[in-house]
Design a protein around this motif. Sequence first.
Motif, PDB file in Angstrom:
ATOM      1  N   GLU A  18      29.970  68.493  43.963  1.00 60.27           N
ATOM      2  CA  GLU A  18      30.924  67.480  43.521  1.00 60.27           C
ATOM      3  C   GLU A  18      30.469  66.099  44.005  1.00 60.27           C
ATOM      4  OE1 GLU A  18      33.484  68.055  41.558  1.00 60.27           O
ATOM      5  OE2 GLU A  18      32.963  70.189  41.508  1.00 60.27           O
ATOM      6  N   LEU A  19      30.743  65.085  43.202  1.00 62.12           N
ATOM      7  CA  LEU A  19      30.353  63.720  43.560  1.00 62.12           C
ATOM      8  C   LEU A  19      31.405  62.749  43.061  1.00 62.12           C
ATOM      9  CD1 LEU A  19      26.753  62.272  43.260  1.00 62.12           C
ATOM     10  CD2 LEU A  19      28.760  60.855  42.892  1.00 62.12           C
ATOM     11  N   ARG A  20      31.888  61.910  43.958  1.00 63.71           N
ATOM     12  CA  ARG A  20      32.869  60.882  43.606  1.00 63.71           C
ATOM     13  C   ARG A  20      32.404  59.547  44.164  1.00 63.71           C
ATOM     14  NH1 ARG A  20      37.887  62.269  41.897  1.00 63.71           N
ATOM     15  NH2 ARG A  20      37.728  60.174  40.997  1.00 63.71           N
ATOM     16  N   ILE A  21      32.809  58.482  43.502  1.00 64.21           N
ATOM     17  CA  ILE A  21      32.452  57.125  43.924  1.00 64.21           C
ATOM     18  C   ILE A  21      33.734  56.312  44.032  1.00 64.21           C
ATOM     19  CG2 ILE A  21      31.056  55.094  43.424  1.00 64.21           C
ATOM     20  CD1 ILE A  21      29.383  56.853  41.542  1.00 64.21           C
ATOM     21  N   ALA A  22      33.894  55.604  45.136  1.00 57.95           N
ATOM     22  CA  ALA A  22      35.089  54.791  45.352  1.00 57.95           C
ATOM     23  C   ALA A  22      34.716  53.565  46.167  1.00 57.95           C
ATOM     24  CB  ALA A  22      36.162  55.602  46.069  1.00 57.95           C
ATOM     25  N   VAL A  23      35.615  52.598  46.201  1.00 55.60           N
ATOM     26  CA  VAL A  23      35.419  51.433  47.059  1.00 55.60           C
ATOM     27  C   VAL A  23      35.589  51.877  48.511  1.00 55.60           C
ATOM     28  CG1 VAL A  23      36.286  49.137  47.670  1.00 55.60           C
ATOM     29  CG2 VAL A  23      36.189  49.850  45.269  1.00 55.60           C
ATOM     30  N   ALA A  24      34.637  51.511  49.356  1.00 58.70           N
ATOM     31  CA  ALA A  24      34.647  51.978  50.741  1.00 58.70           C
ATOM     32  C   ALA A  24      35.879  51.497  51.495  1.00 58.70           C
ATOM     33  CB  ALA A  24      33.370  51.522  51.445  1.00 58.70           C
ATOM     34  N   ASP A  25      36.254  50.241  51.310  1.00 52.62           N
ATOM     35  CA  ASP A  25      37.406  49.672  52.008  1.00 52.62           C
ATOM     36  C   ASP A  25      38.182  48.785  51.033  1.00 52.62           C
ATOM     37  OD1 ASP A  25      39.270  48.673  53.726  1.00 52.62           O
ATOM     38  OD2 ASP A  25      37.867  47.666  55.072  1.00 52.62           O
ATOM     39  N   PRO A  26      39.075  49.377  50.242  1.00 49.73           N
ATOM     40  CA  PRO A  26      39.798  48.589  49.228  1.00 49.73           C
ATOM     41  C   PRO A  26      40.570  47.420  49.815  1.00 49.73           C
ATOM     42  CG  PRO A  26      40.117  50.942  48.884  1.00 49.73           C
ATOM     43  CD  PRO A  26      39.448  50.798  50.210  1.00 49.73           C
ATOM     44  N   GLY A  27      41.051  47.575  51.051  1.00 46.63           N
ATOM     45  CA  GLY A  27      41.854  46.512  51.647  1.00 46.63           C
ATOM     46  C   GLY A  27      41.085  45.236  51.915  1.00 46.63           C
ATOM     47  N   SER A  28      39.772  45.345  52.100  1.00 46.56           N
ATOM     48  CA  SER A  28      38.968  44.160  52.385  1.00 46.56           C
ATOM     49  C   SER A  28      38.058  43.768  51.225  1.00 46.56           C
ATOM     50  CB  SER A  28      38.108  44.402  53.634  1.00 46.56           C
ATOM     51  OG  SER A  28      37.178  45.452  53.413  1.00 46.56           O
ATOM     52  N   ALA A  29      38.198  44.444  50.102  1.00 48.09           N
ATOM     53  CA  ALA A  29      37.352  44.125  48.948  1.00 48.09           C
ATOM     54  C   ALA A  29      37.714  42.750  48.403  1.00 48.09           C
ATOM     55  CB  ALA A  29      37.525  45.181  47.863  1.00 48.09           C
ATOM     56  N   PRO A  30      36.727  41.920  48.078  1.00 47.47           N
ATOM     57  CA  PRO A  30      37.019  40.590  47.547  1.00 47.47           C
ATOM     58  C   PRO A  30      37.591  40.663  46.139  1.00 47.47           C
ATOM     59  CG  PRO A  30      34.671  41.037  47.434  1.00 47.47           C
ATOM     60  CD  PRO A  30      35.281  42.174  48.191  1.00 47.47           C
ATOM     61  N   ALA A  31      38.290  39.631  45.767  1.00 48.13           N
ATOM     62  CA  ALA A  31      38.836  39.563  44.407  1.00 48.13           C
ATOM     63  C   ALA A  31      37.714  39.274  43.420  1.00 48.13           C
ATOM     64  CB  ALA A  31      39.895  38.477  44.319  1.00 48.13           C
ATOM     65  N   PRO A  32      37.752  39.885  42.239  1.00 50.32           N
ATOM     66  CA  PRO A  32      36.713  39.599  41.240  1.00 50.32           C
ATOM     67  C   PRO A  32      36.824  38.167  40.750  1.00 50.32           C
ATOM     68  CG  PRO A  32      38.466  40.915  40.284  1.00 50.32           C
ATOM     69  CD  PRO A  32      38.742  40.853  41.760  1.00 50.32           C
ATOM     70  N   GLN A  33      35.690  37.560  40.487  1.00 50.08           N
ATOM     71  CA  GLN A  33      35.674  36.190  39.957  1.00 50.08           C
ATOM     72  C   GLN A  33      35.762  36.166  38.436  1.00 50.08           C
ATOM     73  OE1 GLN A  33      32.443  33.893  41.673  1.00 50.08           O
ATOM     74  NE2 GLN A  33      32.685  34.897  43.660  1.00 50.08           N
ATOM     75  N   VAL A  34      35.729  37.344  37.831  1.00 44.56           N
ATOM     76  CA  VAL A  34      35.878  37.500  36.385  1.00 44.56           C
ATOM     77  C   VAL A  34      37.006  38.493  36.146  1.00 44.56           C
ATOM     78  CG1 VAL A  34      34.764  38.277  34.255  1.00 44.56           C
ATOM     79  CG2 VAL A  34      33.439  37.038  35.986  1.00 44.56           C
ATOM     80  N   PRO A  35      37.931  38.225  35.228  1.00 39.80           N
ATOM     81  CA  PRO A  35      39.013  39.180  34.971  1.00 39.80           C
ATOM     82  C   PRO A  35      38.459  40.573  34.682  1.00 39.80           C
ATOM     83  CG  PRO A  35      39.453  37.121  33.841  1.00 39.80           C
ATOM     84  CD  PRO A  35      38.064  37.011  34.400  1.00 39.80           C
ATOM     85  N   PRO A  68      31.981  46.840  48.409  1.00 40.98           N
ATOM     86  CA  PRO A  68      30.976  47.876  48.662  1.00 40.98           C
ATOM     87  C   PRO A  68      31.558  49.272  48.451  1.00 40.98           C
ATOM     88  CG  PRO A  68      30.900  46.193  50.357  1.00 40.98           C
ATOM     89  CD  PRO A  68      32.117  45.912  49.540  1.00 40.98           C
ATOM     90  N   LEU A  69      30.722  50.192  47.985  1.00 40.54           N
ATOM     91  CA  LEU A  69      31.181  51.510  47.565  1.00 40.54           C
ATOM     92  C   LEU A  69      30.833  52.603  48.573  1.00 40.54           C
ATOM     93  CD1 LEU A  69      29.958  51.199  43.880  1.00 40.54           C
ATOM     94  CD2 LEU A  69      32.311  50.937  44.679  1.00 40.54           C
ATOM     95  N   ARG A  70      31.548  53.698  48.449  1.00 41.39           N
ATOM     96  CA  ARG A  70      31.244  54.903  49.212  1.00 41.39           C
ATOM     97  C   ARG A  70      31.037  56.050  48.232  1.00 41.39           C
ATOM     98  NH1 ARG A  70      35.519  55.227  51.888  1.00 41.39           N
ATOM     99  NH2 ARG A  70      36.654  56.782  50.673  1.00 41.39           N
TER     100      ARG A  70
END
Length: 236
Positions: A62-79, A89-91
């Motif tokens: 099994e393999l899953r991909i997620a944001v490593a730390d959603p609470g500190s992820a920056p806001a996207p500069q593009v909608p 950064p991902l985990r």
Amino acid sequence: MTTADGPHRAHAWTAAVRQRLALGRLIPLGGPADGAWIAERAAVAVLRRAVAGPEPGPVLGELRIAVADPGSAPAPQVPPPASALPPGPLRIEATMTATADRPLPAAAEALREALLSAAARRLGLVVAEVDLRVTGLVDGSSEQVAPDPVELRPAPAENAAGRAAAGVAGVAALTGMLGPAVRTGADHVQVELAAESGHRALDVALAVRQAVAEASEGRPSVAVLVTAVSGEAAAG
């Protein structure tokens, strides 16, 4: 009151929901300013093919991909596309079956490095960590886990933005997996596409963003969603 086309609408809604769930999470390609995302299903297929070798060795489960730390992820500069993950950064979380002829730490480290390399070179994912969990030990090699292939919905290039996107090197096709392949607003365009496996997905997305912005009146912001990578779906 029900209408004659009620069952057809219900079927279409159900099919759309299944199609969305099949794609998995919409994960960021590159960083906050890159305006690019990829369906988890497509990214996982690329990673599986990259680490599957002809020789016996550890088998990816099994393999899953997620944001490593959603609470500190920056806001996207593009909608972003609807429900897309923030561009942090991902985990990668995965299971593996090891073989008895190789030390477990060495096998796990080799698989970890292969995943990190493929994520960067083939896709453009920013991966902070790879979490591997060994779930079994076998004498020889066993089959890789392969999800069912996702049916693509090639879409025509119906406007200037679509034609510009379709003409970029590395674009296999525009797709309509989640709705129109090209969604245009007053100051923003979203493009959905399948990339060719011989091209790095992030590079394709960045080239599409530039081409679509130049072809659109007022140079709107552009977001790109890669829903598939051609040649990878069968590998899962």
